[in-house]
Design an enzyme around this catalytic site. Structure first.
Site, PDB file in Angstrom:
ATOM      1  N   ASN A   9      39.037  43.294  53.111  1.00 33.93           N
ATOM      2  CA  ASN A   9      39.626  43.867  51.900  1.00 33.93           C
ATOM      3  C   ASN A   9      38.540  44.647  51.159  1.00 33.93           C
ATOM      4  OD1 ASN A   9      40.830  44.376  49.432  1.00 33.93           O
ATOM      5  ND2 ASN A   9      40.919  42.222  48.781  1.00 33.93           N
ATOM      6  N   LYS A  11      38.792  46.507  48.597  1.00 36.11           N
ATOM      7  CA  LYS A  11      39.023  46.577  47.145  1.00 36.11           C
ATOM      8  C   LYS A  11      38.818  48.022  46.640  1.00 36.11           C
ATOM      9  CE  LYS A  11      37.947  41.724  46.844  1.00 36.11           C
ATOM     10  NZ  LYS A  11      37.550  40.583  46.038  1.00 36.11           N
ATOM     11  N   HIS A  94      47.267  39.244  45.420  1.00 34.13           N
ATOM     12  CA  HIS A  94      45.835  38.930  45.390  1.00 34.13           C
ATOM     13  C   HIS A  94      45.476  38.444  43.984  1.00 34.13           C
ATOM     14  CE1 HIS A  94      41.511  39.459  45.286  1.00 34.13           C
ATOM     15  NE2 HIS A  94      41.539  39.392  46.608  1.00 34.13           N
ATOM     16  N   GLU A  96      43.149  39.100  42.050  1.00 38.76           N
ATOM     17  CA  GLU A  96      42.777  40.162  41.101  1.00 38.76           C
ATOM     18  C   GLU A  96      44.023  40.859  40.548  1.00 38.76           C
ATOM     19  OE1 GLU A  96      39.952  42.004  43.738  1.00 38.76           O
ATOM     20  OE2 GLU A  96      38.661  40.244  43.478  1.00 38.76           O
ATOM     21  N   GLU A 166      43.028  31.595  48.905  1.00 40.19           N
ATOM     22  CA  GLU A 166      41.816  32.128  48.271  1.00 40.19           C
ATOM     23  C   GLU A 166      41.629  31.459  46.919  1.00 40.19           C
ATOM     24  OE1 GLU A 166      40.583  36.134  49.828  1.00 40.19           O
ATOM     25  OE2 GLU A 166      42.095  36.581  48.347  1.00 40.19           O
ATOM     26  N   GLY A 172      34.364  36.393  45.256  1.00 41.55           N
ATOM     27  CA  GLY A 172      33.299  37.249  44.719  1.00 41.55           C
ATOM     28  C   GLY A 172      32.228  36.493  43.954  1.00 41.55           C
ATOM     29  N   SER A 212      34.251  34.491  49.251  1.00 37.82           N
ATOM     30  CA  SER A 212      32.797  34.474  49.500  1.00 37.82           C
ATOM     31  C   SER A 212      32.423  34.195  50.950  1.00 37.82           C
ATOM     32  CB  SER A 212      32.103  33.472  48.566  1.00 37.82           C
ATOM     33  OG  SER A 212      32.198  33.914  47.234  1.00 37.82           O
TER      34      SER A 212
HETATM   35  P1  PGA Z   1      35.064  37.976  48.546  1.00 35.36           P
HETATM   36  O1  PGA Z   1      36.578  38.459  48.274  1.00 35.36           O
HETATM   37  O2  PGA Z   1      34.938  37.770  50.037  1.00 35.36           O
HETATM   38  O3  PGA Z   1      34.220  39.092  48.023  1.00 35.36           O
HETATM   39  O4  PGA Z   1      34.888  36.700  47.803  1.00 35.36           O
HETATM   40  C1  PGA Z   1      37.639  37.882  48.974  1.00 35.36           C
HETATM   41  C2  PGA Z   1      38.932  38.508  48.526  1.00 35.36           C
HETATM   42  O5  PGA Z   1      39.062  38.813  47.333  1.00 35.36           O
HETATM   43  O6  PGA Z   1      39.855  38.713  49.317  1.00 35.36           O
END
Ligand code: PGA
Length: 263
Positions: A9, A11, A94, A96, A166, A172, A212
């Site tokens: 992803n 983003k 997601h 976010e 997640e 993140g 992460s």
């Molecule tokens: P990350 O993001 O691997 O940077 O923690 C995962 C995601 O948001 O799908």
């Protein structure tokens, strides 16, 4: 055993030239393999050019989001209908989207329905916040997110869905969950699906872990029971990291069991 599904992803990162460069590097590093399906989710803007550059036997494409109406006066949005034929998967819900853009459970229900209406596979993201985990609400949160997301999904459709566990506190942050926490969440998710659709559907649904992930922990999750792959954010922007993770998945599929074997 299912194939592994490894999803990157990207983003809101990389302009068209940068995205093209990353795809080029990934083509060099990643081999076609029947046991590992690799999916990349670039920004909506770069999906079309990336699609033209992509060997679709190596990578499938996912969109990061779409609106649940098929067309109309919705300035700034793109629809699942527009994505149909361009991508195979769409991320839905997601964290976010849920937390920054206030997407509700009801929005997620409608987006999952829109995905199926347009012959796309939703990757439904679920997970608890730190506060919810500390209050022992993880199971309830996962239940509510899974059950509402599937409200309009038929028993035929459900077998195709992907659910990404997640935990919000792991995204993140560098604060990766443990494999046991991921196994627990995957069991809760399958139990909820079993209650709604029966045992066979619960077994077939693919469940990913995300939060992460990097190449030093990826193998722990890929070997975890009930986890069928990974959703990777930050590390998917680094071609060496991402291709290492894909290679770890390949090696695990080839029967290498211990960390020493695949590191
Ligand atoms: P990350 O993001 O691997 O940077 O923690 C995962 C995601 O948001 O799908």
């Amino acid at each position: 055993m299912n194939k592994f599904l490894i999803v990157g992803n990207w983003k809101m990162n990389l302009n068209t030239a940068e995205a093209g460069m990353l795809v080029h590097r990934l083509h060099e590093k990643i081999k076609i393999h029947k046991d590992v399906e690799v999916v990349i989710a670039p920004s909506s803007l770069t999906l079309q050019p990336i699609s033209l550059l992509t060997d679709h036997r190596k990578f499938k494409l996912a969109a990061q989001n779409a609106y649940f109406q098929d067309q109309g006066a919705y300035t700034g949005e793109i629809s699942f209908t527009m994505l149909s034929g361009l991508v195979d998967y769409v991320l839905v819900g997601h964290s976010e989207r849920r937390h920054i853009f206030n997407e509700s459970l009801d929005d997620v229900t409608k987006k999952v329905a829109a995905a199926f209406r347009n012959k796309l596979v939703p990757i439904i993201c679920v997970g608890e916040t730190k506060t919810e985990r500390l209050a022992n609400e993880t199971e309830q949160v996962l239940h509510d997110q899974v059950v509402t997301a599937l409200a309009n999904v038929t028993s035929e459709e459900v077998k195709n869905i992907v659910i990404a566990y997640e935990p919000v506190w792991a995204i993140g942050t560098g604060d990766v969950a443990t494999a046991d926490q991921a196994i627990f969440a995957a069991n809760v998710i399958r139990k909820n699906i079993k209650e709604l659709y029966g045992n066979e559907a619960a077994k077939e649904v693919r469940i990913l872990y995300g939060g992460s992930i990097n190449s030093s922990v990826a193998g722990d999750f890929l070997r975890a029971k009930g986890i069928n792959g990974l959703l990777i954010g930050g590390a998917s922007l680094n071609y060496a990291q991402f291709s290492d993770i894909v290679n770890i998945a390949l090696r695990i599929k080839n029967g290498l069991k211990t960390k020493g074997d695949y590191k």
